[in-house]
Design a protein around this motif. Structure first.
Motif, short mmCIF file in Angstrom:
data_model
loop_
_atom_site.label_atom_id
_atom_site.label_comp_id
_atom_site.label_asym_id
_atom_site.label_seq_id
_atom_site.Cartn_x
_atom_site.Cartn_y
_atom_site.Cartn_z
N GLU A 130 36.51 41.80 38.31
CA GLU A 130 37.59 42.51 39.39
C GLU A 130 38.94 42.70 38.84
OE1 GLU A 130 36.50 43.25 42.59
OE2 GLU A 130 34.36 42.77 42.16
N ALA A 131 39.44 43.71 39.22
CA ALA A 131 40.76 44.21 38.86
C ALA A 131 41.66 43.46 39.70
CB ALA A 131 41.24 45.61 38.88
N ASP A 132 43.03 43.57 39.17
CA ASP A 132 44.22 42.69 39.79
C ASP A 132 44.33 43.14 41.21
OD1 ASP A 132 46.54 41.17 40.36
OD2 ASP A 132 47.83 42.80 39.28
N TYR A 133 44.14 41.99 41.93
CA TYR A 133 44.05 42.17 43.45
C TYR A 133 45.21 42.75 43.94
CZ TYR A 133 43.50 41.25 48.40
OH TYR A 133 43.56 41.39 50.05
N GLN A 134 46.68 42.10 43.68
CA GLN A 134 47.80 42.62 43.98
C GLN A 134 48.06 44.21 43.84
OE1 GLN A 134 50.43 39.85 42.30
NE2 GLN A 134 50.21 38.40 44.07
N GLY A 179 39.38 47.17 45.71
CA GLY A 179 38.51 48.55 45.23
C GLY A 179 38.76 49.04 43.89
N ALA A 180 38.55 48.01 42.76
CA ALA A 180 38.73 48.74 41.50
C ALA A 180 38.04 47.23 40.52
CB ALA A 180 40.21 48.59 41.06
N LEU A 181 37.43 47.76 39.46
CA LEU A 181 36.85 47.06 38.26
C LEU A 181 37.47 47.05 37.03
CD1 LEU A 181 33.01 47.82 39.21
CD2 LEU A 181 34.24 45.65 39.57
#
Length: 188
Positions: A167-171, A176-178
């Protein structure tokens, strides 16, 4: 520091060295010392200090510890400006926004299948581009929806051996990103 007046016959020690001597002449701020070995050496008066006898150097530093005196005489350490060298490619993150509005001017008339196919083909092409150009990190922005595109991307990325998907950086991206790390083989 004020300079002292020296007279012929005074005993003096050199501040930044370990020898002393007797003043033989002094003029214009220059003092000539004769060492115990008989050498005549000339110094600026500011480099010398008067002493009463050969064993009286300790009185010069009354009230100071040996460490304080040594720190005064120590030259300041030069700052090092060398940096760890990193490749500029280590800092590069390729961001690919797969929202259909970013890929085509008008999505009118496209079926869901056509949209998903275009998004997954774009992701594949961009991942191949990143691998070919040795870009270590790619973020695919798929958006938050029913999870169809995310599942398709995970299936696509599963075909590659040299990548790690997370998973990409949540902040920064929310849910919605990988993020894809590409393991680089050294160039041969």
């Amino acid at each position: 520091m004020t300079t002292q007046k020296f007279k012929i016959g005074d005993k003096a020690a050199v501040l930044d060295d370990s020898f002393s001597g007797v003043v033989k002449s002094c003029s214009n701020g220059k003092v000539t010392l004769e060492t115990s070995e008989g050498f005549l050496l000339q110094f600026d008066a500011s480099e010398l200090i008067k002493i009463n006898n050969d064993n009286d150097l300790g009185s010069l530093f009354k009230g100071k510890s040996l460490g304080a005196v040594l720190r005064e005489k120590e030259e300041p350490k030069k700052r090092s400006f060398t940096r760890e060298k990193k490749s500029r490619k280590d800092d590069i993150t390729l961001e690919i926004d797969l929202h259909i509005e970013k890929l085509v001017k008008k999505k009118g008339g496209m079926s869901n299948y056509e949209i998903l196919t275009l998004q997954s083909e774009t992701a594949r092409r961009q991942l191949d581009f990143a691998i070919a150009n040795r870009i270590p990190k790619v973020v695919f922005i798929h958006g938050v929806g029913e999870g169809v595109l995310k599942a398709e991307l995970e299936f696509l990325f599963g075909r590659y051996d040299n990548i790690i998907v997370s998973e990409a950086d949540y902040q920064k991206y929310g849910l919605g990103a990988l993020q894809v790390y590409i393991k680089q083989n050294p160039k041969r």
